[in-house]
Enzyme design. Structure first.
Site, short mmCIF file in Angstrom:
data_model
loop_
_atom_site.label_atom_id
_atom_site.label_comp_id
_atom_site.label_asym_id
_atom_site.label_seq_id
_atom_site.Cartn_x
_atom_site.Cartn_y
_atom_site.Cartn_z
N ASP A 34 0.85 -1.19 0.00
CA ASP A 34 0.00 0.00 0.00
C ASP A 34 0.89 1.24 0.00
O ASP A 34 1.93 1.25 0.67
CB ASP A 34 -0.90 0.01 1.24
CG ASP A 34 -2.17 0.83 1.06
OD1 ASP A 34 -2.05 2.03 0.74
OD2 ASP A 34 -3.27 0.27 1.23
N GLY A 105 2.11 -8.12 -15.30
CA GLY A 105 3.47 -8.57 -15.63
C GLY A 105 4.06 -9.39 -14.50
O GLY A 105 4.71 -10.42 -14.75
N TYR A 148 -12.59 7.43 -12.36
CA TYR A 148 -12.72 6.16 -11.64
C TYR A 148 -13.37 5.10 -12.51
O TYR A 148 -12.85 3.98 -12.65
CB TYR A 148 -13.54 6.38 -10.37
CG TYR A 148 -13.69 5.14 -9.51
CD1 TYR A 148 -12.59 4.57 -8.88
CD2 TYR A 148 -14.94 4.54 -9.32
CE1 TYR A 148 -12.73 3.45 -8.08
CE2 TYR A 148 -15.08 3.42 -8.51
CZ TYR A 148 -13.98 2.88 -7.90
OH TYR A 148 -14.12 1.75 -7.11
N LYS A 152 -11.42 1.66 -14.04
CA LYS A 152 -11.85 0.29 -13.75
C LYS A 152 -12.22 -0.46 -15.02
O LYS A 152 -11.96 -1.67 -15.15
CB LYS A 152 -13.03 0.31 -12.77
CG LYS A 152 -12.67 0.77 -11.37
CD LYS A 152 -11.71 -0.19 -10.69
CE LYS A 152 -11.52 0.14 -9.23
NZ LYS A 152 -10.59 -0.81 -8.55
N TYR A 162 -4.69 -10.05 -21.08
CA TYR A 162 -3.64 -10.95 -20.60
C TYR A 162 -4.18 -12.38 -20.47
O TYR A 162 -3.45 -13.36 -20.70
CB TYR A 162 -3.09 -10.46 -19.26
CG TYR A 162 -1.86 -9.60 -19.40
CD1 TYR A 162 -0.60 -10.09 -19.03
CD2 TYR A 162 -1.94 -8.32 -19.91
CE1 TYR A 162 0.54 -9.31 -19.16
CE2 TYR A 162 -0.81 -7.53 -20.05
CZ TYR A 162 0.43 -8.03 -19.67
OH TYR A 162 1.55 -7.26 -19.82
#
Length: 329
Positions: A34, A105, A148, A152, A162
């Site tokens: 964090d 990644g 926001y 998202k 991915y």
């Protein structure tokens, strides 16, 4: 048997800290990360003494390195309340774009499964109610909430890319309004806003005429849904929330009754692009995860109110987070 290792970003936040507790309880080695822009170390300080818990003070928008093997990643780093993301819009966009790219990644290099925290805000101001996962949304990308909502939505798109291109194990949870202990009283979300006003002896502020709806899920129920989704075989988005819908006016009345305040309800102008309806269709969660919320609102609200009442008086003061100016770049 060696413990499974899990990285939880946004670990000092409301949901992140509860996830840390859950995975410690399940005997995982938890790596918490964090940057403390909106998180608070007090949420996880009880875990620092444990040998299977470690903390990294780091911004995931920058390169992320974690030594050793990694089995799972939960990406919960992001401002999540309107007050936060309207004051730090660029950081909000970066954590949903650069942050997810860095973590995808990392997941690929470690062969780890990654679950991302998406949101009901991907549906914008919906034209259907309740909102199923197949609904594509009604979002204003250049409105104040776009920083926001679009962060998202991009995060979901990047995660699925991915998954399909690299075959990475990914999961997407769309989180609806959630409440419980460790929420910040002054983060702008409706429940702590109402309770904070009641505790300060202020009138409760309802926007518009109060007819807009929300559906509130207690945090323990949400964490259980996330836990089940992580270990499921389903890669498409799944709504996790409580479909028990209530208008803001009725909810304010519930808070007045709960807190015993004598203050009245006042109405202010509805913010731009504020969703008029918010209610999850949880058919997929029921069928795929055998999950549905168990804690009713009256029970959850009492626990949450008792938590807020236990906070020191200085926590009731409306003040800007100490790190906002540092990170609004």
């Amino acid at each position: 048997m060696e413990r499974k290792r899990i990285l939880i970003t946004g670990a000092a936040g409301f949901l992140g800290s509860h996830l840390c507790d859950r995975f410690i309880k399940e005997d995982f080695h938890v790596i918490a990360m964090d940057n403390l822009i909106t998180g608070d170390l007090q949420n996880i300080e009880h875990l620092f003494k444990l040998e299977n818990f470690e903390f990294y003070h780091h911004d995931v928008s920058k390169f992320v390195y974690v030594p050793g093997n990694l089995d799972y990643i939960l990406h919960f780093a992001s401002p999540a309340s309107p007050i936060d993301y309207l004051k730090i819009p660029i950081q909000t966009l970066k954590v949903g774009s650069l942050g997810i790219h860095n973590l995808l990644g990392l997941a690929r290099s470690k062969n780890a499964r990654l679950l991302i925290a998406s949101t009901s805000e991907v549906y914008g101001d919906p034209t259907v109610n309740p909102q199923p996962e197949e609904y594509w949304g009604n979002v204003n990308p250049v409105g104040p909430r776009g920083v926001y909502d679009e962060a998202k939505r991009f995060q979901e798109a990047m995660t699925m890319a991915y998954h399909t291109f690299h075959g990475l194990e990914t999961r997407i949870v769309r989180i609806f309004n959630t409440y419980g202990p460790r929420m910040r009283l002054n983060d702008g979300r409706v429940l702590p806003a109402f309770i904070g006003q009641a505790l300060r002896g202020e009138d409760l502020t309802v926007f518009g005429d109060g007819s807009q709806t929300r559906s509130f899920c207690y945090v323990d129920d949400l964490i259980e849904g996330i836990y089940r989704l992580l270990f499921s075989d389903y890669a498409q988005p799944v709504n996790i929330g409580n479909p028990d819908e209530i208008t803001m006016l009725d909810f304010a009345e519930e808070i007045i009754k709960l807190t015993g305040t004598t203050q009245k309800i006042i109405c202010k102008e509805l913010p731009t692009d504020d969703p008029k309806q918010r209610r999850p269709d949880i058919t997929k969660a029921r069928e795929l995860l055998n999950w549905q919320p168990k804690v009713d609102r009256a029970e959850g609200l009492k626990i949450t109110y008792d938590y807020f009442k236990s906070l020191p008086k200085e926590a009731l003061v409306n003040k800007e987070h100490k790190n906002f100016k540092t990170y609004n770049k």
